[in-house]
Write a protein that holds these residues in place. Structure first.
Motif, PDB file in Angstrom:
ATOM      1  N   UNK A  72       0.832  -1.208   0.000  1.00 48.20           N
ATOM      2  CA  UNK A  72       0.000   0.000   0.000  1.00 48.20           C
ATOM      3  C   UNK A  72       0.862   1.253   0.000  1.00 48.20           C
ATOM      4  N   UNK A  73       1.914   1.248   0.827  1.00 46.69           N
ATOM      5  CA  UNK A  73       2.827   2.390   0.863  1.00 46.69           C
ATOM      6  C   UNK A  73       3.519   2.562  -0.478  1.00 46.69           C
ATOM      7  N   UNK A  74       3.890   1.459  -1.114  1.00 45.80           N
ATOM      8  CA  UNK A  74       4.521   1.534  -2.433  1.00 45.80           C
ATOM      9  C   UNK A  74       3.587   2.199  -3.452  1.00 45.80           C
ATOM     10  N   UNK A  75       2.331   1.780  -3.440  1.00 44.40           N
ATOM     11  CA  UNK A  75       1.370   2.316  -4.418  1.00 44.40           C
ATOM     12  C   UNK A  75       1.108   3.795  -4.158  1.00 44.40           C
ATOM     13  N   UNK A  76       0.875   4.159  -2.908  1.00 47.37           N
ATOM     14  CA  UNK A  76       0.597   5.561  -2.570  1.00 47.37           C
ATOM     15  C   UNK A  76       1.805   6.437  -2.900  1.00 47.37           C
ATOM     16  N   UNK A  77       3.004   5.977  -2.507  1.00 46.30           N
ATOM     17  CA  UNK A  77       4.210   6.746  -2.783  1.00 46.30           C
ATOM     18  C   UNK A  77       4.473   6.894  -4.267  1.00 46.30           C
ATOM     19  N   UNK A  78       4.323   5.808  -5.010  1.00 43.56           N
ATOM     20  CA  UNK A  78       4.540   5.860  -6.451  1.00 43.56           C
ATOM     21  C   UNK A  78       3.537   6.765  -7.140  1.00 43.56           C
ATOM     22  N   UNK A  79       2.286   6.705  -6.706  1.00 46.15           N
ATOM     23  CA  UNK A  79       1.243   7.542  -7.305  1.00 46.15           C
ATOM     24  C   UNK A  79       1.516   9.018  -7.048  1.00 46.15           C
ATOM     25  N   UNK A  80       2.001   9.336  -5.850  1.00 47.38           N
ATOM     26  CA  UNK A  80       2.271  10.744  -5.535  1.00 47.38           C
ATOM     27  C   UNK A  80       3.439  11.273  -6.365  1.00 47.38           C
ATOM     28  N   UNK A  81       4.503  10.495  -6.481  1.00 45.69           N
ATOM     29  CA  UNK A  81       5.652  10.918  -7.288  1.00 45.69           C
ATOM     30  C   UNK A  81       5.235  11.063  -8.756  1.00 45.69           C
ATOM     31  N   UNK A  82       4.412  10.123  -9.246  1.00 46.17           N
ATOM     32  CA  UNK A  82       3.919  10.200 -10.627  1.00 46.17           C
ATOM     33  C   UNK A  82       3.079  11.458 -10.824  1.00 46.17           C
ATOM     34  N   UNK A  83       2.251  11.787  -9.844  1.00 41.76           N
ATOM     35  CA  UNK A  83       1.432  13.001  -9.913  1.00 41.76           C
ATOM     36  C   UNK A  83       2.311  14.244 -10.032  1.00 41.76           C
ATOM     37  N   UNK A  84       3.371  14.319  -9.206  1.00 37.65           N
ATOM     38  CA  UNK A  84       4.278  15.465  -9.277  1.00 37.65           C
ATOM     39  C   UNK A  84       4.954  15.539 -10.640  1.00 37.65           C
ATOM     40  N   UNK A  85       5.339  14.374 -11.169  1.00 39.91           N
ATOM     41  CA  UNK A  85       6.010  14.347 -12.463  1.00 39.91           C
ATOM     42  C   UNK A  85       5.120  14.811 -13.591  1.00 39.91           C
TER      43      UNK A  85
END
Length: 209
Positions: A72-85
């Motif tokens: 879950x942490x992986x998905x949330x963290x990855x989604x947030x970084x992708x959003x910033x990108x």
């Protein structure tokens, strides 16, 4: 002199200075203003403080031991970084408005920069594993575990408070060149592409399982 402490400081310095999402976000915010860059840097250090505190408390071990929580942490963290990108790439492609109030935008964006730095780091799914595996290696046999790990955690946070604001100040120092419209768009595009690629990479592993 404590040789293990010196060795840990060197390892931690390399770990903190290693380019990643936090470095990219600090550079991107540093382009807005010195205050935004430094605020983002402090946010990154705050995220590191959370990770080191979790490792010291042993909660990181629980996170790593429970696959669902870690994924879950992986998905949330990855989604947030992708959003910033994606947001950065869109900003690079969008035509610049005429006569923007950069100072007003920078002043309004300090709180946002602080949150971006904090969330980018605290949602990094690799950090719990890294700290959990790193800190115990530098606790001498027979030494009290809690005081030693607290000291090691403090070293990491202090290094982050030195390194990331220095990066932000360097970006601000080069601001005259970096803030030229064409250069700004290029940097925005490069950092956005890097964050997007990192976000996709972070999402790929948990979603593949």
């Amino acid at each position: 002199m404590d040789a293990q402490l010196v060795a840990f400081t060197g390892v931690a310095a390399g770990m903190v200075a290693m380019p990643g999402a936090d470095f990219t976000v600090v550079v991107r915010n540093g382009l807005a203003s010195r205050r935004s860059g430094v605020a983002c840097a402090v946010g990154v250090a705050g995220g590191l403080l959370v990770h080191t505190a979790l490792a010291v408390a042993g909660l990181a071990a629980v996170l790593v031991a429970v696959p669902v929580l870690f994924r879950t942490l992986q998905i949330v963290g990855g989604a947030y970084v992708l959003y910033l990108g994606v947001r950065a790439v869109r900003g690079a492609l969008r035509p610049a408005p005429a006569g923007p109030d950069l100072e007003g935008e920078a002043a309004a964006g300090v709180g946002r920069s602080l949150r971006q730095g904090f969330l980018t780091n605290v949602l990094n799914p690799k950090a719990p594993v890294l700290f959990l595996s790193l800190l115990p290696q530098f606790v001498p046999d027979g030494a009290p575990v809690m005081p030693r790990t607290l000291l090691l955690a403090a070293i990491v946070v202090v290094l982050a408070l030195l390194w990331f604001p220095a990066v932000a100040l360097l970006v601000d120092r080069l601001g005259t060149w970096l803030r030229r419209p064409r250069t700004t768009r290029a940097v925005e595009g490069v950092t956005g592409g890097a964050l997007t690629a990192l976000g996709v990479t972070l999402l790929a592993e948990p979603l593949a399982h």
